[in-house]
Every structure is written in structure tokens, then in C-alpha cells.
Design a protein around this motif. Structure first.
Motif, short mmCIF file in Angstrom:
data_model
loop_
_atom_site.label_atom_id
_atom_site.label_comp_id
_atom_site.label_asym_id
_atom_site.label_seq_id
_atom_site.Cartn_x
_atom_site.Cartn_y
_atom_site.Cartn_z
N GLU A 118 1.43 8.92 -37.24
CA GLU A 118 0.23 8.36 -37.85
C GLU A 118 0.53 6.93 -38.29
O GLU A 118 1.63 6.64 -38.78
N THR A 119 -0.42 6.04 -38.08
CA THR A 119 -0.21 4.65 -38.47
C THR A 119 -0.20 4.52 -39.99
O THR A 119 -0.87 5.27 -40.70
N ASP A 120 0.58 3.57 -40.48
CA ASP A 120 0.73 3.39 -41.92
C ASP A 120 -0.53 2.81 -42.57
O ASP A 120 -0.85 3.13 -43.71
N SER A 121 -1.22 1.94 -41.84
CA SER A 121 -2.32 1.20 -42.46
C SER A 121 -3.67 1.88 -42.37
O SER A 121 -4.58 1.57 -43.14
N ILE A 122 -3.83 2.82 -41.42
CA ILE A 122 -5.13 3.46 -41.23
C ILE A 122 -4.94 4.97 -41.21
O ILE A 122 -4.31 5.52 -40.31
N GLU A 123 -5.48 5.64 -42.18
CA GLU A 123 -5.37 7.10 -42.26
C GLU A 123 -6.12 7.76 -41.10
O GLU A 123 -7.24 7.39 -40.78
N GLY A 124 -5.45 8.70 -40.45
CA GLY A 124 -6.09 9.45 -39.36
C GLY A 124 -5.95 8.82 -38.00
O GLY A 124 -6.38 9.42 -37.00
N LEU A 125 -5.34 7.64 -37.90
CA LEU A 125 -5.14 6.98 -36.61
C LEU A 125 -3.69 7.17 -36.19
O LEU A 125 -2.76 6.81 -36.91
N TYR A 126 -3.49 7.74 -34.99
CA TYR A 126 -2.16 8.01 -34.45
C TYR A 126 -1.96 7.22 -33.16
O TYR A 126 -2.92 6.92 -32.44
N THR A 127 -0.71 6.93 -32.85
CA THR A 127 -0.37 6.30 -31.59
C THR A 127 0.73 7.10 -30.92
O THR A 127 1.63 7.61 -31.59
N ALA A 128 0.67 7.20 -29.58
CA ALA A 128 1.68 7.99 -28.87
C ALA A 128 1.83 7.49 -27.44
O ALA A 128 0.85 7.11 -26.79
N GLY A 129 3.07 7.49 -26.96
CA GLY A 129 3.33 7.10 -25.58
C GLY A 129 3.74 5.65 -25.45
O GLY A 129 4.34 5.07 -26.35
N SER A 145 9.08 4.04 -22.32
CA SER A 145 8.83 4.14 -20.89
C SER A 145 9.07 5.59 -20.49
O SER A 145 9.83 6.30 -21.15
N GLY A 146 8.44 6.06 -19.44
CA GLY A 146 8.70 7.40 -18.95
C GLY A 146 7.63 8.40 -19.31
O GLY A 146 7.07 8.38 -20.40
N TYR A 147 7.36 9.30 -18.35
CA TYR A 147 6.35 10.33 -18.55
C TYR A 147 6.77 11.30 -19.67
O TYR A 147 5.95 11.73 -20.48
N GLU A 148 8.05 11.69 -19.66
CA GLU A 148 8.51 12.70 -20.60
C GLU A 148 8.47 12.18 -22.04
O GLU A 148 8.04 12.90 -22.95
N GLU A 149 8.93 10.94 -22.24
CA GLU A 149 8.88 10.35 -23.57
C GLU A 149 7.44 10.29 -24.08
O GLU A 149 7.17 10.55 -25.26
N ALA A 150 6.51 9.96 -23.17
CA ALA A 150 5.10 9.89 -23.55
C ALA A 150 4.57 11.28 -23.91
O ALA A 150 3.91 11.47 -24.93
N GLY A 151 4.87 12.27 -23.06
CA GLY A 151 4.39 13.62 -23.32
C GLY A 151 4.89 14.17 -24.64
O GLY A 151 4.15 14.83 -25.38
N GLY A 152 6.17 13.92 -24.96
CA GLY A 152 6.73 14.40 -26.22
C GLY A 152 6.02 13.80 -27.42
O GLY A 152 5.70 14.51 -28.39
N GLN A 153 5.75 12.51 -27.36
CA GLN A 153 5.03 11.87 -28.47
C GLN A 153 3.60 12.38 -28.57
O GLN A 153 3.09 12.62 -29.68
N GLY A 154 2.94 12.53 -27.42
CA GLY A 154 1.56 13.01 -27.44
C GLY A 154 1.45 14.38 -28.08
O GLY A 154 0.54 14.64 -28.87
N LEU A 155 2.40 15.26 -27.75
CA LEU A 155 2.39 16.60 -28.32
C LEU A 155 2.54 16.56 -29.83
O LEU A 155 1.80 17.23 -30.56
N ILE A 156 3.49 15.76 -30.32
CA ILE A 156 3.72 15.68 -31.77
C ILE A 156 2.51 15.06 -32.47
O ILE A 156 2.09 15.54 -33.54
#
Length: 643
Positions: free
Chosen positions: A371-382, A388-399
């Protein structure tokens, strides 16, 4: 529309349907980020530039390899979809690094790109609580520092309490092929320029990163007789712990190995003035561990050749991906380069290689929940987080997806520790290490990698997935059954003894093992490096049968027991630091014993614990000692108040 209410008029109509979670982007991060909350019972909307590119693979038609296969299996253990989708659509699977230790052994599979996309799109379409729509998000709606929705290019306002940005390499994307430069995302898709501007209006610090892709060639124009074949393995291998050896006994597609030559390098050196990656014309920083062929030739002039791997893109196409020939050179130079490579002398380029620049969010602007520090409820992933990489992106998206759902429930977030998962290592380093180039997961980044093996990802993480509500009953039963079998086998090995009879000694000699002078249990014999579990059949007549994934895990635990015990002891010390929480309202500027750089880094990142603070670049051991003194004083003061 940043920090303005939705009544400002920057949209034509508002969707009558309110969602709990909106996911922007449907790549590998977006798919996992959307499926997780939907499966946990929340209403999810996925908005993507192009429905024909859901879970699209813009680079390699493959998953896995050291570090990356570990993440794919962790996604699976937590209840994600990536590994299942791979098993359903892959054309080859093999185990790499088999001559090395178990910590770095990893699966690698070739996917049929079209089928991988098609099946994942069907999964999203058929998922209850999930809507999948094609549109371009151009603005974020933020009210009182809380996200409340998004606005699309078609002028529709969609409202939600949580928004997850999984924009990949689309933010202000620019393609470069030699002198040609044009605004476009991967494979010339529509870029997301306005969303970058919206993030900047919200005071996000954006970095400019870059990556390259290789040319794709027509297989019928390749002379494979000049290359070395790399077939798949015939064993019962799968990415998902729920799959049953999907390719066993089936035809597998081969990859092919070739290499550049001195003529290749001479040609590239002669065209350096036309190479935007070398000439300094590009703004973005490229990946260190996946450099372009131009970079490799210039940076390593003593190398006579570099390996190249031809990977089939799928069974419905004749395209082959030339892994290792990543480039931003002009198309005419790319064609001439192929003419210098064994087997590719007459190869026809179907798609040119290209470089792509894109925006991403600098570290320190999101926490371990993503979750971003400055905006509640906004997340970034991938890749928006600089990976870089599909797997790194998928892991972040899941979390991100799990944590968005848990926040809606008012439950504590899921934060994986470095001692628990490669995904934990990945996110921790994105938060603390301030990457200035595309981040790639390597096994060397995990200090507890002997415990974080791909074979035991289910035993490590499935209970956590079950607690979140994402692990299905079927997956839970599979996990419990394997766990019971492991415990049964361990008991059997501990309680079964053999005596040094003539037959036993002879059997050990046939296995090139040492003698046996006194009674010993099978566990002790299995610790010998030259003996595997099936070898024990020569010593014990009624050896029980167990699946390979069961006895292999027990084997590893036995043979590496000393090292494993040492790492577990290190984890106890690690947890001691992780459990020393730092107050959320601590003012680092008031701590005079901290160096100025440490104050700045700590104020920006706001670490949760002393352990996390110790991993921040620019925070020294002396700074950690100062923080420990501060915590001790605070704890003492709190005790005195209580008394």
C-alpha cells in the motif's frame, strides 16, 4: 482529479456498479491481484488496455529458473493461479542446476504464449465476483488522502475503496528500434501516458527504467542442425503442487542453443553510433542481469562469444524467441547480426527486437503491504515497483490483492518475512534497498535459501494462505496429505534399524558407500551423500513407497540437517530484530545520534522494525545502535509510567 472530489466534472458518467477493489492492468501482477480478493468474496473490477493481452508474455515464453521458480511455487502455495496456468499450457519442463545444491535447483518451463493468455483470460472471465473490461485508466480519484476510484479514457468513473496499480511497462512507454522512437507499450500497444501525469500530480516520485527484447524469427528459416538441442525432462515434474505431472509421457518441444561469434561482435562494434543504448540517447536505466547484446559486447570485449537460446513461442506459431539477443539496434543491423550466428544465417525476422522505456514508482513510497504511504487504499504491484520478470510481478500482485481484501475485512495484513519466502525477500528489498535499476530475483539475495527451497514452498506457506481464506479445500487436503506422508516417512527412518550383516555391507559397497560397524537407523544411512531414498531398497526389503516430492524433501532435510539447524538459529536472531517494532510516530530528525543520511532514509521509508531499518541502504550499524538506545529509553519510560 488528484486530491479533488469526483464532482469536478472530469468524467462523462459514473458507473452504477460499485466495486470493493479495482485492478488497473491485467498482466501477471494484475491477474493475481484481481483473483485473490475475488476468491476471498469481494467485488473486483479489472481494467486493461487490451483484452487480447491478458497475462501476455511480452518477453520470454517461459517461467522459472533459479529464484523465479521459487516465487512461482510460493504463489501456488498461497493459492495463486500462475503455476496452475503454466502446467495447463506449457510445452516443455525441466529441472535446472541439478549438479548443484537443492537451494538453487529450479524448474524451468516453456509456455505456449497464446494458450497461456487464453486460459488465464478464461479464468478471470469465469471467476465469481470479478468483472473484466477493456479501457484505459487516465486518472485516480483521491478524496482526503484516500483512494475512491478511477476515471477511464472513455469518461467513466468507477468507484472502489481499494485500487491496485499493476501497469507493467505501460506508464509513458516509449519503444526504440535504432533511430526510430515512438510512444507505445509492449508489442506496440496503447501506452498509459495520462496515468503517469496523475501520479505526478499526487506527488509520486517516478523513475525512468528501460528493458530490451530480442528479435523473433521464423522457425522454418532456422538451421537447427548447427545448434545444440535442449529437450525437456521425462520425469514427473510440475509447477503447481496440485498438478499431476502434466507433461509426463507427452511430446515436449525442444529449445536450441547457439552462440554469437567474433564476426557478430565486430559488426556490433562497428554500429555503436546507431545503438541508442550505448550512445546515451535513452533516459531509462536498464537491467544489470539481463543486458542487451550491445552492452555485453562493449562491456566484455574479451569475450569471444555469448550463448543464445531459441525458445518456441507456441504450437500455433512458427515464431522463435532468441533469448540473449536483447537489443535496441536498428532493424537492418539486427538482420545482419543474425547472419553471423550459427544456424541463423538465413533466419527471417518476424518481429524486431526493441528497447522500451517506462515510468515506475521509486521505492520508499509503499510499505511491506504494497500500500502506498501517501494515499490510503492505493496499492502498487509488479513492474511499476521497479521489478523485472513475470514471477516477481505475480508475487507482488498476489500480496497486494490479499492485503487489499484483508484491509476491507479489518484484519491484519499478510507480510511475508525474509525468513519465510522469496516473495518476502523481494518486497523487503523493494522497500529498503532503493533499487535504481530493474530488480530481478536471484537465489543469492535470500540469506536463508536452504530453507526457502522450491520443493517445500507448500509446507512453508499453504497454512498462511489458508488463514487468509485463499487456499481451497482441495488444495488444503493435498497439503495435509503431503505433510502427513513426510512425518510418516521421518518416523519410519528414525525407527527402522539395520544391522551390519554381510548382505547389508555388500549392498552399501555396491552403492559406493562406506561400511557399517554397528546398528544404525535408516535416517543415519540416508545422510550419506551418495545414497538416495530409492537406494535403501537394497538394504530393506519392505521399503514403503512414497511420491518423489515426499521422499526428496525428507532426503534434503536429512543430508543438510547441520546447515538447516544453523540457518534456523540465524532466523531466531533475525526474528529478534524484526520483533523490535519502531513507533509509527517516531521523529528521526530529533535523534541527534543518527547521521544525516540515516535520518533522511528512515524518515522517507518509515521502517516497521529494527530489522527492516538495518537493511536500508545508508543506515549504518552505528545508526542501528542509536535506535536501540532510543527504544530502550522509551521502554524504560513506559515502565516507569505504568509503575
Amino acid at each position: 482529479m488528484s486530491e479533488r472530489d469526483a464532482g469536478s466534472g472530469n468524467y462523462t458518467s459514473e458507473s452504477p456498479k460499485k466495486y470493493d477493489v479495482i485492478v488497473v492492468g491485467a498482466g501477471h501482477a494484475g491477474c493475481e491481484a484481481a483473483l485473490a480478493p475475488a476468491r476471498m468474496g469481494y467485488r473486483v473490477l479489472v481494467l486493461t488496455v487490451n483484452l487480447d493481452h491478458v497475462a501476455f508474455m511480452p518477453c520470454n515464453p517461459s517461467l522459472g529458473g533459479p529464484g523465479k521458480a521459487h516465487i512461482a511455487r510460493e504463489i501456488d502455495a498461497l493459492g495463486g493461479e500462475m503455476a496452475v496456468n503454466m502446467d495447463k499450457t506449457m510445452t516443455q519442463i525441466r529441472m535446472v542446476n541439478t549438479s548443484k545444491g537443492p537451494a538453487v535447483q529450479a524448474l524451468r518451463g516453456q509456455a505456449d504464449k497464446a494458450r497461456y493468455h487464453e486460459r488465464m483470460k478464461q479464468v478471470l472471465e469465469n471467476q465469481q465476483n470479478l468483472d473484466l473490461k477493456q479501457d484505459v485508466v487516465v486518472d485516480l480519484v483521491v478524496e482526503e488522502k484516500k483512494i475512491s476510484g478511477v476515471v477511464t479514457k472513455t469518461g467513466i468513473l468507477y468507484r472502489a475503496d481499494k485500487v491496485i496499480l499493476t501497469t507493467g511497462t505501460f506508464l509513458r512507454a516509449c519503444n526504440i528500434i535504432g533511430e526510430a522512437r515512438y510512444s507505445a507499450g509492449p508489442n506496440q500497444q496503447y501506452p498509459a501516458n495520462s496515468l503517469s501525469e496523475s501520479l505526478e500530480e499526487l506527488n509520486f516520485d517516478l523513475l525512468r527504467f528501460m528493458t530490451t527484447t530480442p528479435p523473433r524469427v521464423k522457425g522454418s528459416t532456422v538451421d537447427f542442425s548447427k545448434m545444440r538441442e535442449q529437450p525437456g525432462d521425462k520425469g514427473n515434474l510440475s509447477f503447481s503442487f496440485t498438478s499431476d505431472s502434466p507433461l509426463q509421457g507427452k511430446k515436449q518441444d525442444s529449445c536450441w542453443l547457439t552462440h554469437t561469434t567474433e564476426k557478430t561482435h565486430e559488426l556490433i562494434r562497428s554500429q555503436v553510433d546507431r545503438a541508442p543504448l550505448i550512445s546515451g540517447e535513452m533516459e531509462g536505466t536498464g537491467p544489470r542481469y539481463c543486458p542487451s547484446i550491445e552492452d555485453k559486447v562493449v562491456e566484455f570485449p574479451d569475450k569471444d562469444s555469448h550463448q543464445l537460446f531459441l525458445e518456441p513461442e507456441g504450437r500455433s506459431t512458427d515464431e522463435f524467441y532468441i533469448s540473449g539477443l536483447f537489443t535496441g539496434l536498428p532493424l537492418d543491423v539486427q538482420q545482419r547480426v543474425l547472419e553471423t550466428i550459427p544456424g541463423l544465417e538465413r533466419a527471417e525476422i518476424m518481429r524486431p527486437g526493441y528497447a522500451i522505456e517506462y515510468d515506475c514508482v521509486a521505492s520508499g513510497q509503499f510499505d511491506l503491504t504494497l500500500e502506498t504511504d501517501s494515499i490510503e487504499g492505493l496499492y502498487t504491484a509488479g513492474q511499476i515497483n521497479g521489478t523485472s520478470g513475470y514471477e516477481e510481478a505475480g508475487g507482488q500482485g498476489l500480496i497486494a490483492g490479499i492485503n487489499a481484501a484483508l484491509a476491507l475485512e479489518g484484519r491484519d495484513p499478510l507480510i511475508l518475512q525474509r525468513s519465510e519466502a522469496y516473495i518476502g525477500v523481494l518486497i523487503d528489498e523493494l522497500v529498503t534497498k532503493n533499487p535504481r535499476e530493474p530488480y530481478r530475483m536471484l537465489t543469492s539475495r535470500a540469506e536463508y535459501r536452504l530453507l526457502l527451497r522450491q520443493d517445500n514452498a507448500d509446507q512453508r506457506l499453504t497454512p498462511l494462505g489458508r488463514e487468509t481464506g485463499l487456499v481451497s479445500d482441495r488444495r488444503w487436503e493435498i497439503y495435509k496429505n503431503k505433510k502427513e506422508q513426510i512425518e510418516e516417512l521421518e518416523d519410519y527412518l528414525n525407527n527402522t534399524k539395520v544391522t551390519p550383516t554381510r548382505d547389508v555391507i555388500q549392498a552399501l559397497q555396491e552403492l559406493d558407500s562406506g561400511g557399517l560397524k554397528q546398528d544404525a537407523n535408516l535416517e543415519k544411512i540416508l545422510r550419506r551423500p551418495e545414497i538416495s531414498y530409492p537406494d535403501l531398497k537394497k538394504i530393506v526389503d519392505d521399503l514403503p513407497e512414497y511420491p518423489r516430492e515426499v521422499f526428496r524433501q525428507v532426503e534434503i532435510s536429512n543430508k543438510y540437517q547441520g546447515y538447516i539447524d544453523r540457518q534456523r538459529q540465524q532466523i531466531k536472531e533475525f526474528e529478534r530484530m524484526e520483533n523490535r517494532l519502531l513507533p509509527e510516530d517516531i521523529n528521526y530528525d530529533e535523534l541527534s545520534n543518527l547521521r544525516q543520511e540515516a535520518r533522511e532514509k528512515l524518515s522517507r521509508i518509515r521502517p516497521r522494525s529494527l530489522g527492516q531499518a538495518s537493511r536500508i541502504s545508508g543506515v549504518s550499524p552505528a545508526d542501528i545502535s542509536a535506535l536501540m538506545i532510543y527504544l530502550e529509553k522509551e521502554e524504560k519510560a513506559d515502565k516507569e509510567k505504568e509503575e
